[in-house]
Design an enzyme around this catalytic site. Structure first.
Site, short mmCIF file in Angstrom:
data_model
loop_
_atom_site.label_atom_id
_atom_site.label_comp_id
_atom_site.label_asym_id
_atom_site.label_seq_id
_atom_site.Cartn_x
_atom_site.Cartn_y
_atom_site.Cartn_z
N SER A 196 27.95 -9.53 41.36
CA SER A 196 26.44 -9.30 40.91
C SER A 196 25.70 -9.04 42.27
CB SER A 196 25.90 -10.88 40.47
OG SER A 196 26.05 -11.74 41.43
N GLY B 44 10.30 -18.04 41.52
CA GLY B 44 11.70 -18.55 40.93
C GLY B 44 12.18 -19.96 41.73
N ASP C 209 31.04 -13.23 38.54
CA ASP C 209 29.65 -12.89 38.27
C ASP C 209 29.54 -11.73 37.12
OD1 ASP C 209 29.00 -14.83 39.80
OD2 ASP C 209 27.61 -13.82 41.15
N LEU D 92 28.95 -18.78 39.47
CA LEU D 92 29.11 -19.75 40.70
C LEU D 92 30.66 -19.28 41.01
CD1 LEU D 92 28.27 -22.90 38.77
CD2 LEU D 92 27.17 -22.00 40.64
N HIS E 216 33.54 -49.74 49.41
CA HIS E 216 32.27 -50.35 49.82
C HIS E 216 32.04 -50.26 51.37
CE1 HIS E 216 28.70 -52.53 49.77
NE2 HIS E 216 29.02 -53.36 50.99
P1 FAD Z 1 30.87 -11.18 44.42
O1 FAD Z 1 31.16 -12.54 45.32
O2 FAD Z 1 29.47 -11.11 44.14
O3 FAD Z 1 31.92 -10.23 45.06
C1 FAD Z 1 31.97 -8.94 44.26
C2 FAD Z 1 32.55 -8.00 45.60
O4 FAD Z 1 33.04 -6.64 44.65
C3 FAD Z 1 31.58 -7.74 46.53
O5 FAD Z 1 32.24 -7.60 47.76
C4 FAD Z 1 31.35 -6.01 46.40
O6 FAD Z 1 31.02 -5.49 47.40
C5 FAD Z 1 32.55 -5.78 45.60
N1 FAD Z 1 32.44 -4.46 44.85
C6 FAD Z 1 31.51 -4.37 43.91
N2 FAD Z 1 31.72 -3.07 43.27
C7 FAD Z 1 32.70 -2.64 43.83
C8 FAD Z 1 33.33 -1.24 43.84
N3 FAD Z 1 33.22 -0.40 42.96
N4 FAD Z 1 34.36 -1.04 44.65
C9 FAD Z 1 34.73 -1.93 45.75
N5 FAD Z 1 34.16 -3.03 45.83
C10 FAD Z 1 33.32 -3.26 45.03
N6 FAD Z 1 27.98 -20.27 44.18
C11 FAD Z 1 28.69 -21.46 44.44
O7 FAD Z 1 29.42 -21.70 43.58
N7 FAD Z 1 28.08 -22.26 45.22
C12 FAD Z 1 27.23 -21.85 46.22
O8 FAD Z 1 26.74 -22.65 46.91
C13 FAD Z 1 26.45 -20.48 46.12
N8 FAD Z 1 25.46 -20.21 46.86
C14 FAD Z 1 24.98 -18.90 46.79
C15 FAD Z 1 23.83 -18.62 47.50
C16 FAD Z 1 23.41 -17.42 47.46
C17 FAD Z 1 22.23 -17.12 48.44
C18 FAD Z 1 23.90 -16.39 46.50
C19 FAD Z 1 23.38 -15.16 46.32
C20 FAD Z 1 24.93 -16.88 45.68
C21 FAD Z 1 25.44 -18.03 45.69
N9 FAD Z 1 26.42 -18.59 45.02
C22 FAD Z 1 26.88 -19.59 45.02
C23 FAD Z 1 26.90 -17.49 43.89
C24 FAD Z 1 28.29 -16.95 44.33
O9 FAD Z 1 28.24 -16.29 45.51
C25 FAD Z 1 28.99 -15.97 43.15
O10 FAD Z 1 28.94 -16.70 41.86
C26 FAD Z 1 30.17 -15.35 43.46
O11 FAD Z 1 30.15 -14.84 44.62
C27 FAD Z 1 30.70 -14.63 42.55
O12 FAD Z 1 32.08 -14.21 42.87
P2 FAD Z 1 32.56 -12.79 42.34
O13 FAD Z 1 34.02 -12.65 43.13
O14 FAD Z 1 32.51 -12.52 40.87
O15 FAD Z 1 31.56 -11.65 43.03
P1 NAD Z 2 18.54 -19.20 38.92
O1 NAD Z 2 18.99 -18.52 37.64
O2 NAD Z 2 19.13 -20.26 39.37
O3 NAD Z 2 16.99 -19.44 39.12
C1 NAD Z 2 15.96 -18.52 38.65
C2 NAD Z 2 14.56 -19.11 38.45
O4 NAD Z 2 13.66 -18.15 38.39
C3 NAD Z 2 14.59 -19.89 37.24
O5 NAD Z 2 14.09 -21.22 37.42
C4 NAD Z 2 13.84 -19.05 36.36
O6 NAD Z 2 13.07 -19.90 35.26
C5 NAD Z 2 12.79 -18.40 37.39
N1 NAD Z 2 12.21 -17.17 36.84
C6 NAD Z 2 12.70 -16.16 36.12
N2 NAD Z 2 11.92 -15.03 35.91
C7 NAD Z 2 10.70 -15.64 36.34
C8 NAD Z 2 9.19 -15.06 36.53
N3 NAD Z 2 9.19 -13.85 36.09
N4 NAD Z 2 8.61 -15.83 37.24
C9 NAD Z 2 8.72 -16.90 37.98
N5 NAD Z 2 10.00 -17.38 37.90
C10 NAD Z 2 10.90 -17.08 37.00
O7 NAD Z 2 18.63 -17.79 39.86
P2 NAD Z 2 18.65 -17.87 41.39
O8 NAD Z 2 18.13 -18.87 41.83
O9 NAD Z 2 18.20 -16.42 41.59
O10 NAD Z 2 20.30 -17.53 41.65
C11 NAD Z 2 20.95 -16.64 41.20
C12 NAD Z 2 22.62 -17.02 40.61
O11 NAD Z 2 22.99 -17.35 42.08
C13 NAD Z 2 22.42 -18.52 40.14
O12 NAD Z 2 22.91 -17.99 38.78
C14 NAD Z 2 23.14 -19.20 40.76
O13 NAD Z 2 24.27 -19.93 39.98
C15 NAD Z 2 23.75 -18.79 41.94
N6 NAD Z 2 23.68 -19.47 43.03
C16 NAD Z 2 24.61 -20.91 43.06
C17 NAD Z 2 24.05 -21.61 44.10
C18 NAD Z 2 24.64 -22.82 44.16
O14 NAD Z 2 25.67 -23.03 43.41
N7 NAD Z 2 24.34 -23.94 45.18
C19 NAD Z 2 23.22 -21.16 45.12
C20 NAD Z 2 22.42 -20.00 45.01
C21 NAD Z 2 22.71 -19.20 44.02
#
Ligand code: FAD
Ligand code: NAD
Length: 466
Positions: free
Chosen positions: A145, A180, A312, A319, A444
């Site tokens: 994503s 958000g 994603d 996640l 504990h």
């Molecule tokens: P991605 O990790 O998005 O990997 C997809 C890969 O595909 C990328 O490297 C991309 O470059 C590659 N790709 C795309 N299209 C092509 C193509 N055509 N050819 C070749 N390569 C391609 N989740 C948690 O569970 N815990 C967390 O603490 C957490 N923290 C987060 C913090 C932030 C700031 C963000 C943004 C996300 C976080 N997430 C967390 C969410 C987590 O990163 C994603 O759910 C997870 O990375 C999804 O894994 P994925 O393998 O589906 O895709």
């Molecule tokens: P999110 O879905 O967690 O939160 C988005 C927030 O934005 C929501 O509270 C929503 O109500 C609000 N929102 C939506 N439209 C809005 C608007 N027009 N104005 C104001 N608020 C608005 O999304 P995120 O925080 O961007 O994270 C994206 C994804 O990445 C999530 O699905 C999350 O699972 C993943 N992620 C996971 C972790 C973790 O597991 N600790 C950490 C970071 C990201």
């Protein structure tokens, strides 16, 4: 042309884990990644760098605010070297992504760097330094994503930014406006608040982390308010404008009044969108839905029989550990096994401090489904362990079936609950009752005692320490 049993497109936690499991099961496997480093969003610009900054900023906050109460005095001022903090984060990322290269090598997985696209259902073109085509009997799409935005916002990546830029800023913002109040907004908002920025969270819904249990939303907001984060709930953002180094966010509040917020950075964290750009799905005939998610059945198989999708880019929580489970599931299905994922038992965690962790159904969901339930809650402040460390915010809440006592949901806020939630997942996987948990010995003094106490409260309303 190289031929493979399986080609995985995307090397995030979904893709690289799928590749490892395929290789373990004896399949000739290739992985294709468009960036130079492996690991996807999670390792490069997601889970790992955000946790590195959360940890660094937490150390700073402890040094400034809490060392003294422990009798630790630092002569002179505690200072932040922000450049070094960001460099350390990058070091952690680099080490972790290199680890994936090692794992690919170890499992004899061929790694291709370049954008992968379908020529047809069994041929993938890779456009990197050179153009090449491989043949794959099966393909797993794991392209993940990208941050989503609102139609009227221009992300300029300088002042109006997404999480990706927020993880690599060159200065600490003076006032960061976060659009958000979800996971990203709160985790990164807390990082910059600790480092001294004013942080204003503008959230559309009437509570933060709106998909989690309502009690968690309330508790986290209460604690983060004490930490100085400002919250503006039920605000509909209608414009974001940048003039020089200043960003103005306009929103409409509950009373239909227009309000403006002015800061030097605006973090847009309103969710993420599935990413399939450049894949040329049409050449293979793979269908995506109106939200851009690749449509899959229970086996995560797309409408084209030999093409699967995980992580994603399909429905469900975005996640890393969900993506990993799905990667393993597809590999095992391809090997003729019968794996299963219980999506209700994928935990969700917010890595703020206190941490927030959940598994199973929330109280709101149980009410809506008309399921009668019992309820037990235990505050962290009643634990000896919490008092010793000074982490007294939060609680553990257990919801169990009113008739059978089976645990239906566990929701926590507190120190290290990201780790504690595993006990609840294990218990629920084995369909434990609240009484089962209540009768297990918990060491504990630990934070885990709150789980036992909440279970006692849910079982017979007889917690021992409150
Ligand atoms: P991605 O990790 O998005 O990997 C997809 C890969 O595909 C990328 O490297 C991309 O470059 C590659 N790709 C795309 N299209 C092509 C193509 N055509 N050819 C070749 N390569 C391609 N989740 C948690 O569970 N815990 C967390 O603490 C957490 N923290 C987060 C913090 C932030 C700031 C963000 C943004 C996300 C976080 N997430 C967390 C969410 C987590 O990163 C994603 O759910 C997870 O990375 C999804 O894994 P994925 O393998 O589906 O895709
Ligand atoms: P999110 O879905 O967690 O939160 C988005 C927030 O934005 C929501 O509270 C929503 O109500 C609000 N929102 C939506 N439209 C809005 C608007 N027009 N104005 C104001 N608020 C608005 O999304 P995120 O925080 O961007 O994270 C994206 C994804 O990445 C999530 O699905 C999350 O699972 C993943 N992620 C996971 C972790 C973790 O597991 N600790 C950490 C970071 C990201």
């Amino acid at each position: 042309m190289s031929k493979y049993d399986v080609a995985v497109i995307g090397s995030g936690p979904g893709g690289y884990v799928a590749a490892i499991r395929c290789a373990q099961l004896g399949m000739k496997t290739a992985i294709i990644e468009k960036y130079n480093t492996l690991g996807g969003t999670c390792l490069n610009v997601g889970c790992i760098p955000s946790k590195a900054l959360l940890d660094s900023s937490h150390h700073y906050e402890d040094a400034v605010k809490h060392f003294e109460e422990h009798g630790i005095e630092i002569p002179g001022e505690v200072k932040i070297n922000f450049k070094k903090m960001i460099e350390r984060k990058q070091g952690v990322v680099d080490m972790t992504t290199k680890g994936i290269v090692f794992l690919m090598d170890k499992n004899k997985i061929d790694v291709y760097h370049g954008v992968g696209s379908f020529k047809d259902a069994t041929h993938i073109e890779i456009e990197g330094e050179k153009k090449e085509t491989i043949e794959a009997a099966h393909t797993i799409i794991a392209t993940g994503s990208k941050p989503s935005t609102l139609p009227f916002i221009t992300i300029d990546k300088e002042r109006v930014i997404t999480s990706t830029e927020a993880l690599s800023l060159t200065e600490i913002p003076k006032h960061m406006i976060v659009i958000g109040g979800g996971v990203i907004g709160l985790e990164l908002g807390q990082v910059y608040r600790r480092l001294g920025a004013e942080v204003s969270v503008v959230e559309y819904m009437d509570r933060i982390i709106p998909t989690m249990d309502g009690a968690q939303s309330k508790e986290l907001m209460k604690v983060m308010k004490k930490q100085g984060v400002k919250f503006h709930l039920s605000h509909r953002v209608s414009a974001v404008e940048r003039k020089g180094d200043e960003v103005t966010v306009t929103a409409t509040n509950k009373k239909d009044e227009e309000v403006t917020f002015t800061g030097d950075y605006c973090l847009v964290s309103v969710g993420r969108r599935p990413y399939t750009d450049g894949l040329k799905l049409e050449n293979a005939g793979v269908k995506a839905n109106e939200r851009g998610q690749i449509e899959v059945n229970d086996h995560l198989q797309s409408n084209v029989a030999n093409i699967y999708a995980i992580g994603d880019v399909i429905r469900g929580a975005m996640l890393a550990h969900k993506a990993e489970e799905e990667g393993v599931l597809v590999a095992e299905i391809l090997a003729g096994q019968k794996p299963h994922i219980d999506y209700n038992l994928i935990p969700g965690v917010v890595y703020t401090w206190p941490e927030v962790a959940s598994v199973g159904r929330t109280e709101e969901e149980l009410k809506e489904a008309g399921i009668s339930y019992k309820y037990g809650q235990f505050p962290m402040r009643a634990l000896g362990r919490s008092r010793a460390s000074g982490d007294t915010d939060g609680f553990v809440k257990i919801l169990s079936d009113a008739n059978t006592d089976e645990v239906l949901g566990v929701h926590m806020v507190g120190a290290r609950v990201a780790d504690l939630i595993s006990e609840a997942v294990t218990a629920m996987e084995f369909r434990a009752s609240a009484e089962d948990i209540a009768r297990m010995s918990h060491a504990h003094p630990t934070y885990a005692e709150a789980v036992k106490e909440a279970a006692l409260a849910a079982t017979e309303n007889r917690p021992l320490h409150i």
